[in-house]
Design an enzyme around this catalytic site. Structure first.
Site, short mmCIF file in Angstrom:
data_model
loop_
_atom_site.label_atom_id
_atom_site.label_comp_id
_atom_site.label_asym_id
_atom_site.label_seq_id
_atom_site.Cartn_x
_atom_site.Cartn_y
_atom_site.Cartn_z
N SER A 297 -65.57 -32.05 -32.83
CA SER A 297 -66.70 -31.89 -31.92
C SER A 297 -67.91 -31.19 -32.53
CB SER A 297 -66.26 -31.12 -30.66
OG SER A 297 -65.81 -29.83 -30.99
N LYS B 128 -66.96 -25.64 -22.34
CA LYS B 128 -68.06 -25.48 -23.29
C LYS B 128 -69.38 -25.18 -22.57
CE LYS B 128 -66.03 -28.49 -26.85
NZ LYS B 128 -66.14 -29.78 -27.56
#
Length: 427
Positions: free
Chosen positions: A344, A387
């Protein structure tokens, strides 16, 4: 709730095998207890952390000294009913050694088509477990046996936002702590602003376990003052260091003051977090890349892909050959003692290298997450809610995500997204 509704309508339904998956302290085990209370069933909990002997599941044969039934049958006997809610806690932490593989023994137990004839070595007969509602809990799906994982209905129990934690503290944690410490609720009145300060400065978690510990510490401090017949202190932000000590803020945004520094977003077992990716450049005989920061193989490959993408698309990016020819690039992800892996950080690595090559700083208040391919496509990643909440806690204003992650953001309640601007990209 859907499964409970079906069980209520069809009394003889084969109980599903549920698996609550999420970070520590979000209430997975407590949720199992609440389900038992809602169904009016007995509650049984069995911790699987560190279990490494198959006989603990299936029982010992009677030829052994000290033989006894397996812990499954023992707990059923202790419950006194054949249809309890049975929580298998920390199923991702099962061990294995020469005495057998407990995870393999659980395959029969957790299969609705087979567990009506579960064989225990001590009983030497089959026992019907099909009426038991099994609920497993875990923090990491990757460490669970694939065949075992296939039998579960995975329910993701995500971390809490700051607003949710405040409400949990006011409605549940503070009354619980007052009951445990014996002080009156009026002596432990904490404002929403103070609870938020404790959450942001003295806890680092997705759940509320550490928040409960902090509130308990305040309650014990007040209890001490009452016992010593001293006047009760006014608990405010200035007084908290006397109880907890100095703050250690780990995830506040520090800004990108130099070229090559980019803010990425990461998922950890404790929830979301921000991380910095730093790149520097020096002269060398040929183009090369070195990586530090305790990175895993997938993350190392992402860095290699980032550099090769820039080199192959230099014209499109207005990058000259002199920017990378005969240059050595060093990429570092701080907090080197913490292992890091996953794809990511791909787009953050590309931007970090581009910033380093051109000498231009990255825009302030921006963070990004997404996997990059050699063609430059930005692929979706997981853990978006955690996140995004981490970015908000850290003071980030703008987040760059893959277009395919837009639905994940839309699933987050709107009140948690105030002050955040999202930019969705495909390439």
């Amino acid at each position: 709730l859907e499964y409970l509704a079906v069980i209520n309508l069809k009394k003889d339904l084969k109980s599903p095998i549920l698996c609550f998956y999420g970070p520590p302290g979000v209430g997975k085990t407590s949720l199992g207890k609440s389900i038992a209370r809602a169904l009016g069933r007995k509650y049984v909990r069995m911790s699987l952390g560190g279990l490494h002997d198959e006989a603990e599941i299936r029982g010992h044969r009677k030829t052994y000294i000290g033989a006894m039934p397996g812990r499954i049958i023992q707990n059923i006997r202790k419950a006194g009913v054949s249809n309890p809610v049975f929580v298998l806690d920390e199923i991702d932490k099962i061990g294995r050694d020469y005495q057998g593989d407990p995870a393999s023994a659980l395959l029969e137990l957790l299969d609705p088509e087979q567990n009506n004839a579960f064989y225990d070595n001590y009983l030497e007969t089959e026992y019907d477990l099909s009426k038991v509602l099994f609920i497993a809990t875990c923090n990491d799906l990757n460490s669970i046996h694939p065949a075992l994982l296939d039998r579960f209905e995975i329910i993701n129990v995500t971390g809490y936002s700051t607003e949710e934690k405040i409400q949990i503290a006011k409605k549940f944690l503070i009354p619980k702590v007052c009951n445990e410490t014996g002080i009156k609720t009026k002596n432990l009145e904490l404002s929403n602003t103070l609870i938020e300060h404790i959450i942001e400065n003295y806890t680092y978690e997705s759940g509320v376990r550490n928040l409960e510990k902090r509130i308990s510490k305040i309650a014990r401090h007040i209890a001490l003052q009452i016992s010593l017949n001293k006047p009760l202190p006014k608990i405010n932000e200035d007084y908290l260091p006397k109880i907890f000590g100095p703050t250690h803020i780990k995830e506040k945004y520090e800004g990108n003051d130099v070229p090559g520094v980019v803010t990425g977003l990461a998922w950890t077992p404790n929830g979301g977090d921000i991380m910095y990716i730093e790149s520097v450049m020096s002269d060398a005989k040929e183009t090369s890349l070195s990586l530090t920061g305790n990175l895993g193989n997938v993350m190392k490959e992402s860095a290699t892909i980032a550099l090769e993408f820039i080199k192959s698309h230099a014209k499109d990016l207005n990058i000259k050959n002199t920017h990378y020819n005969q240059k050595h690039f060093h990429m570092h992800v701080p907090e080197g003692a913490v292992p890091k892996d996953g794809p990511s950080a791909g787009i953050a690595m590309v931007v970090s290298l581009l910033s380093c090559m051109t000498g231009k700083k990255v825009k302030k208040g921006i963070a990004m997450t997404g996997e990059i391919t050699l063609r430059g496509k930005v692929l979706p990643v997981g853990g978006i809610k955690e996140k995004v909440l981490a970015a908000k806690r850290a003071g980030i204003k703008e987040i760059i995500l893959s277009k395919a992650n837009e639905q994940d953001v839309n699933d987050i309640p709107k009140e948690y997204l105030k002050g955040l601007n999202f930019v969705y990209v495909n390439t």
